[in-house]
Write a protein that holds these residues in place. Structure first.
Motif: not given
Length: 487
Positions: A24, A306, A321-322
């Protein structure tokens, strides 16, 4: 677990799962300190339209999904947590890179069906898509004529599939549902012999020679980059966003030495952005260009990664953002709950930004079932509450505790989102709402509820006394939205 997983692949998958906490952070970028507002009227118009959309889909996909490892970075010769090479091929750098590039010969995502993705994304309320046409490793997910390291080359098993040019298929499928189309493109190309020149070993993520000493190599790379972007701008239908990654490829004068990763840039890596963007906008009028982390006329919006800025920014921005822990596909990845994603969306929109949520397709060409579950739950929520998300702008006081504010772009309406408690899902019995500068409240309602809200004026705005009762009676979930119409 996928069929025909070799011992190395199993080791890689397990190692990747343990390491995905690093991923991330693998490409964390400090956002630029200065913003240059575009002067092109068509670009300004499209930026305004893009800011109305609020919620987009990001997809990182490439041959690396077969090993379940971080996208591209494992072939980067830097000693970082996200660049580690595991398994038998990881014993030597050259051996690993050879095995990594050989993934092209086994890449066959037979379950690829972009219409399935469109259906899920549309239900979730997503309005635009950004797809990785080429990441740093140089493997093209489109039919480039500049390289044979691509999904449509005969060495790639999927090349015989009618949908082999996945970029074209994805763009076409999403455009049919009126999504804005974004082409992610990596400026650095670690497969190109004119970026990582074989005469020298690669030293880090940057070009491995001095372009000033070897201008013939650098000019070839500039032409290569221009030609690939030209292909994307001319052969793939309408493109609304050119999302450029790899901010170390930049003019030396733009390096910010206060940013740690930018201090590693030794050479001027100017690829002539004015020429590239001039060509791109000639073919795609009004094109939004995102030359991320390179402040200037070609960074039309900024991209905090993120993270969510603590306060509204004075210019267009998008948090990428994941949905899971990783940008790329990882078997058994931990996906954020629908509650947490809704919370992210509300917080970002209340601060005037967009949310670009990433899902990494797997080696079979489909998403993890958990991703579909999250999108379905988000869609059920946004069907009721989306009115205050789209076509909205930030409005003071923006947020207070679990209460967040948005304002209609063109109507006298303020929307108040009240998030349920993260752990208990509890909601407040009553809600105190600050309305600075707003007088003459006409109507107060709860979206999705038939029961009337009981409210009264307070010193700074209004208090809704029966919020919990109305919320529970309507069977609402995750967060409610109070709509306030005023004179």
């Amino acid at each position: 677990m996928h069929k025909n997983i070799t011992p190395f692949k199993l080791i890689a998958l397990l190692s990747a799962f343990l390491l995905n906490g690093f991923w991330a952070a693998a490409q964390v970028h400090d956002i630029s300190k200065k913003y240059h507002k575009p002067t092109d009227a068509a670009v300004l118009k499209k930026l305004d339209q893009w800011q109305d959309l609020k919620f987009g889909l990001f997809m990182h996909w490439g041959t690396y999904s077969q090993w379940g490892v971080v996208e591209s970075w494992s072939i980067c010769p830097e000693d970082e947590g996200w660049t580690q090479r595991k398994g038998p091929y990881g014993a030597t750098y050259n051996g690993y890179v050879k095995a990594y590039e050989n993934l092209q010969t086994t890449f066959n995502p037979a379950k690829f069906d972009p219409d399935k993705w469109v259906k899920a994304a549309e239900h979730a309320g997503m309005k635009y898509v950004v797809f990785t046409t080429k990441h740093h490793d140089g493997f093209a997910m489109f039919d480039t004529k500049q390289s044979d390291y691509k999904i449509t080359d005969a060495k790639t098993p999927f090349s015989t599939n009618p949908k082999a040019n996945v970029t074209k298929e994805i763009f076409s499928a999403f455009k049919k549902k009126d999504f804005m189309i974004g082409a992610y493109f990596s400026k650095p190309d670690w497969h190109s012999k004119d970026y990582w020149w074989p005469y020298f070993p690669p030293k880090d993520r940057n070009v491995n020679y001095d372009p000033a000493k070897h201008p013939e190599n650098w000019n070839k790379f500039k032409d290569f980059t221009y030609n690939q972007i030209q292909e994307l701008m001319t052969g793939y239908g309408p493109v609304d966003i050119l999302w450029l990654d790899g901010g170390w490829v930049r003019p030396k004068a733009t390096i910010d030495t206060a940013v740690e990763w930018q201090r590693t840039i030794q050479f001027d890596q100017d690829i002539d952005m004015p020429k590239i963007v001039g060509m791109a906008r000639k073919n795609q009028p009004g094109l939004i260009v995102v030359d991320r982390t390179v402040p200037g006329e070609f960074e039309n919006y900024t991209t905090p990664e993120q993270e969510v800025p603590e306060k509204p920014l004075s210019y267009p921005w998008e948090s990428c953002i994941t949905m899971g822990n990783s940008w790329s596909y990882v078997p058994g990845d931990h996906y954020k709950s629908a509650h947490d994603i809704i919370g992210l969306l509300v917080k970002i929109v209340s601060r005037g930004g967009n949310l670009l949520m990433n899902i990494g397709p797997g080696p079979d060409g489909d998403w993890d079932p958990e991703a579909y579950k999250r999108l379905d739950a988000i869609g059920n929520w946004i069907t009721i509450n989306g009115e205050g998300i789209y076509n909205s702008r930030a409005v003071a006081p923006y947020g207070n505790g679990n209460v967040y504010y948005t304002k209609s772009k063109d109507k006298q309406i303020v929307y108040i989102y009240v998030l349920a408690n993260d752990k208990t899902k509890a909601i407040p019995a009553e809600v105190n709402i600050d309305l600075p500068g707003i007088n003459g409240v006409k109507k107060v309602t709860l979206l999705g509820a038939k029961q009337s809200l009981k409210w009264k004026k307070s010193a700074t705005g209004i208090t809704v006394a029966n919020y919990a009762t109305a919320y529970n009676k309507a069977g609402l979930l995750e967060a409610g939205c109070i709509k306030i119409e005023y004179k």
